[in-house]
Scaffold this motif. Structure first.
Motif, short mmCIF file in Angstrom:
data_model
loop_
_atom_site.label_atom_id
_atom_site.label_comp_id
_atom_site.label_asym_id
_atom_site.label_seq_id
_atom_site.Cartn_x
_atom_site.Cartn_y
_atom_site.Cartn_z
N LEU A 249 27.10 16.86 16.97
CA LEU A 249 25.99 17.24 17.85
C LEU A 249 26.00 18.74 18.12
N ARG A 250 27.20 19.30 18.23
CA ARG A 250 27.29 20.74 18.45
C ARG A 250 26.68 21.50 17.26
N MET A 251 26.99 21.02 16.06
CA MET A 251 26.44 21.67 14.87
C MET A 251 24.91 21.55 14.84
N LEU A 252 24.39 20.38 15.24
CA LEU A 252 22.94 20.20 15.27
C LEU A 252 22.29 21.10 16.31
N LEU A 253 22.95 21.24 17.48
CA LEU A 253 22.40 22.07 18.54
C LEU A 253 22.40 23.55 18.13
N THR B 273 21.69 24.66 15.29
CA THR B 273 20.53 24.89 14.42
C THR B 273 19.23 24.50 15.13
N PHE B 274 19.33 24.29 16.44
CA PHE B 274 18.20 23.78 17.21
C PHE B 274 17.02 24.75 17.17
N ALA B 275 17.30 26.04 17.27
CA ALA B 275 16.23 27.04 17.33
C ALA B 275 15.44 27.11 16.03
N THR B 276 16.09 26.79 14.91
CA THR B 276 15.41 26.87 13.62
C THR B 276 14.80 25.55 13.19
N GLU B 277 15.08 24.49 13.92
CA GLU B 277 14.52 23.18 13.59
C GLU B 277 13.02 23.16 13.89
N ARG B 278 12.23 22.74 12.89
CA ARG B 278 10.77 22.75 13.03
C ARG B 278 10.21 21.41 13.51
N ASP B 279 10.95 20.33 13.25
CA ASP B 279 10.47 18.99 13.59
C ASP B 279 10.66 18.75 15.10
N GLN C 134 10.02 16.06 16.95
CA GLN C 134 10.65 14.78 17.26
C GLN C 134 12.15 14.81 16.97
N ARG C 135 12.52 15.52 15.92
CA ARG C 135 13.94 15.67 15.57
C ARG C 135 14.69 16.36 16.70
N LYS C 136 14.07 17.39 17.28
CA LYS C 136 14.70 18.09 18.41
C LYS C 136 14.90 17.14 19.58
N ARG C 137 13.88 16.34 19.88
CA ARG C 137 13.99 15.40 21.01
C ARG C 137 15.08 14.36 20.75
N ASP C 138 15.19 13.91 19.48
CA ASP C 138 16.20 12.91 19.16
C ASP C 138 17.61 13.46 19.37
N ILE C 139 17.82 14.72 19.04
CA ILE C 139 19.13 15.35 19.25
C ILE C 139 19.45 15.38 20.75
N MET C 140 18.47 15.78 21.56
CA MET C 140 18.67 15.83 23.01
C MET C 140 18.93 14.43 23.58
N LYS C 141 18.17 13.45 23.10
CA LYS C 141 18.35 12.08 23.59
C LYS C 141 19.77 11.58 23.30
N LYS C 142 20.30 11.96 22.15
CA LYS C 142 21.66 11.55 21.79
C LYS C 142 22.67 12.15 22.76
N VAL C 143 22.49 13.42 23.10
CA VAL C 143 23.40 14.08 24.05
C VAL C 143 23.33 13.37 25.41
N ILE C 144 22.10 13.10 25.90
CA ILE C 144 21.93 12.45 27.20
C ILE C 144 22.49 11.03 27.17
N ALA C 145 22.33 10.34 26.01
CA ALA C 145 22.87 8.98 25.89
C ALA C 145 24.39 8.99 26.01
N TYR C 146 25.03 9.93 25.34
CA TYR C 146 26.49 10.04 25.44
C TYR C 146 26.91 10.33 26.88
N MET C 147 26.19 11.23 27.52
CA MET C 147 26.49 11.57 28.92
C MET C 147 26.35 10.33 29.80
N THR C 148 25.30 9.52 29.56
CA THR C 148 25.07 8.31 30.34
C THR C 148 26.19 7.30 30.14
#
Length: 351
Positions: A49-53, A55-61, A63-77
């Protein structure tokens, strides 16, 4: 019947076979897209997740950005410590996507209390967002800033709070009012120095009823030791004249104030009753019962009692209560006929 040979029968879940039990035809046996956020984490997945984050600024998709964030929040939950992603999450806050901002703010507030040093890193960003051109961003940033609940945050919170109370958007103003309550519980001495009480009383005249409702709730909690917010004729009549503008929750907040107010004379008491009369025709059972309680309290306050030196024509407490019964009979019958057995029981118990 065919012979009892199963060697050529299709295997559930296998190639050409039927779906496994509980999975409808045409559906995959794996968990759904949304459910996969809450599966057990694999070893090293937080690092992924750290590696994905990064590259977050260069990610164009989007929905892909939201999915990465959702995964972080899911782990936190799930209770997994993802606080080491704090720096990467802070960089992700610079976005116009409101959904992503909400998730980043949630992440910040969650780790603020246990990681105060990390929380201070995001203070400047939140203060900056409090001045954003989008009122939703301003309100969310202010709510997150006040939710950090760290004593050292008071000096950063006071000024954005003051600005929010004069904001042109009602959402920001009502968020600021609730932020005042958080500040009160965090540091009462600094709260008293800021003189927010007087500001809240002035905001009872706010054109938006939701802001006024929040002011009533906050003043009642702040002044709970003295019995709630102070009331006078001007405040009471102002709120009652606007009661039709409030939501059901706001109406109940205003009605709860009436039994605490003692009218100066019979005429004022009757004026308040007349202002409350339309509330009896609402479908909200709680508002109707609260109005009846207000009527009875006014009858007790302005009705003549034995030994009073008022005119003989002045109505007694019993006379006023009889008039109240006549007035509330039709609304109560309407509510009893609503078909809800629970509501019928409560109303009959009340009567």
């Amino acid at each position: 019947f065919p012979p009892n040979n199963t060697s050529n029968m299709p295997v559930p879940g296998g190639p050409g076979g039927v779906p496994p039990t509980g999975v409808p035809p045409g559906a995959s046996s794996s968990a759904g897209h949304d459910e996969s956020y809450f599966t057990e984490s694999r070893k090293g997945e937080v690092n992924e997740l750290r590696m994905l984050l990064r590259t977050f600024a260069t990610e164009r998709d989007k929905q892909r950005k939201r999915d990465i964030m959702k995964k972080v929040i899911a782990y936190m939950t799930l209770g997994i410590d993802v606080s080491r992603l704090f720096t990467e999450m802070m960089l992700a806050i610079e976005t116009r996507d409101l959904v992503i901002k909400k998730m980043v703010y949630l992440f910040l507030c969650n780790y603020a209390e246990t990681h105060p040093d990390l929380a201070q890193m995001c203070t400047n960003t939140l203060v900056k967002d409090c001045g954003n051109e989008d009122p939703m961003v301003r309100g969310l940033a202010l709510r997150s800033l006040c939710s950090l609940r760290l004593p050292q945050m008071i000096e950063y919170t006071s000024e954005p709070l003051r600005r929010s109370l004069q904001d042109g958007h009602a959402y920001v103003r009502k968020t600021g009012v609730m932020g005042i309550l958080k500040m009160y519980h965090l540091n009462k001495e600094d709260f008293d120095k800021a003189s927010f009480n007087d500001i809240l009383y002035d905001m009872l005249r706010d054109p938006d009823s939701s802001v006024v409702t929040n002011c009533i709730l906050v003043l009642n909690e702040i002044m709970a030791d003295s019995g709630g917010m102070a009331l006078n004729r001007a405040v009471m009549l102002h709120l009652l004249n606007r009661i039709h503008e409030f939501s059901e929750f706001g109406i109940l907040s205003v009605l709860d104030l009436v039994p605490r107010y003692i009218p100066a004379n019979d005429d004022e008491g009757f004026q308040i009753m007349n202002l409350l009369d339309p509330v009896l025709r609402t479908a909200n059972a709680g508002a109707v019962v609260a109005t009846i309680r207000a009527f009875l309290s006014i009858a007790d306050a302005v009705g003549k009692r034995a030994g009073d030196d008022r005119d003989e024509d002045s109505p007694t407490v019993d006379d006023l209560k009889r008039q109240v019964v006549v007035r509330i009979k039709a609304p109560l019958v309407t509510l009893l006929a609503s078909g809800s057995s629970e509501l019928t029981y409560v109303l009959l118990k009340y009567v």
